[in-house]
Write an enzyme that holds these catalytic residues in place. Structure first.
Site, PDB file in Angstrom:
ATOM      1  N   CYS A  32      41.664   4.288  -1.622  1.00  0.00           N
ATOM      2  CA  CYS A  32      41.961   3.324  -2.689  1.00  0.00           C
ATOM      3  C   CYS A  32      41.073   2.075  -2.543  1.00  0.00           C
ATOM      4  O   CYS A  32      40.667   1.479  -3.539  1.00  0.00           O
ATOM      5  CB  CYS A  32      43.426   2.915  -2.642  1.00  0.00           C
ATOM      6  SG  CYS A  32      44.547   4.317  -2.466  1.00  0.00           S
TER       7      CYS A  32
ATOM      8  N   CYS B  85      42.468  10.867  -7.331  1.00  0.00           N
ATOM      9  CA  CYS B  85      43.768  10.529  -7.925  1.00  0.00           C
ATOM     10  C   CYS B  85      43.660  10.210  -9.410  1.00  0.00           C
ATOM     11  O   CYS B  85      44.674  10.070 -10.079  1.00  0.00           O
ATOM     12  CB  CYS B  85      44.381   9.345  -7.193  1.00  0.00           C
ATOM     13  SG  CYS B  85      43.373   7.860  -7.304  1.00  0.00           S
TER      14      CYS B  85
ATOM     15  N   CYS C 143      46.952   2.474  -7.857  1.00  0.00           N
ATOM     16  CA  CYS C 143      48.181   2.346  -7.084  1.00  0.00           C
ATOM     17  C   CYS C 143      48.268   0.961  -6.440  1.00  0.00           C
ATOM     18  O   CYS C 143      47.349   0.147  -6.546  1.00  0.00           O
ATOM     19  CB  CYS C 143      48.197   3.410  -6.001  1.00  0.00           C
ATOM     20  SG  CYS C 143      46.949   3.099  -4.755  1.00  0.00           S
TER      21      CYS C 143
HETATM   22 FE1  FES Z   1      44.520   6.275  -6.602  1.00  0.00          FE
HETATM   23 FE2  FES Z   1      45.276   4.638  -4.692  1.00  0.00          FE
HETATM   24  S1  FES Z   1      46.077   6.579  -5.122  1.00  0.00           S
HETATM   25  S2  FES Z   1      43.669   4.381  -6.085  1.00  0.00           S
END
Ligand code: FES
Length: 142
Positions: free
Chosen positions: A104, A35, A60
């Protein structure tokens, strides 16, 4: 059932130990290849014990909640206990995360390990490199 547990929402809305530590003894920064989010962990260490820990993240909500919980779990602990902390333990302490958000929590575990490794490196402390081998990559999760 709600997607996120009350604990996740609590740590997301009121994250503990956010910020940086000046003259930290160990600093670790890791990124999530999937991400692109980033996590930075600061440790203050005395007598092999974590006396203060703070984190900053461009991540996030799940990354924020995971790091917040992880800092609470390692505060006051021996470095060996901090190194033994797995993302699974963090997820359990949060009463779970949705499957596609498990990666995450890996950021929090890896940032702590990286900060401890930085401390060992700076102080010429020998360690077993196996301890810092990356676990299953974040990319293994969706
Ligand atoms: Fe990147 Fe959660 S989507 S750390």
């Amino acid at each position: 059932m709600a997607l996120y547990s009350e604990k996740v929402m609590d740590h997301f809305k009121n994250p503990r130990n956010v910020g940086s530590i000046e003259n930290a003894d160990g600093v670790g920064q890791v990124g999530n290849a999937k991400c692109g989010d980033i996590m930075k962990m600061y440790l203050k260490i005395e007598d092999d014990t974590i006396v203060d820990v703070k984190f900053e993240t461009f991540g996030c909500g799940s990354a924020i909640a995971s790091s917040s919980m992880a800092t609470e779990l390692i505060m006051g602990k021996k470095l060996s206990d901090a190194l033994a902390l797995t993302n699974k333990a963090v997820v359990e302490a949060l009463d779970g995360l949705p499957t596609h958000k498990i990666h995450c929590s890996v950021l929090a575990e890896e940032a702590i390990k990286s900060a401890v490794q930085d401390y060992y490196d700076k102080n010429g402390i020998e360690y077993d490199p196996e301890l810092f081998k990356k676990g299953p990559s974040c990319e293994d999760h969706d």
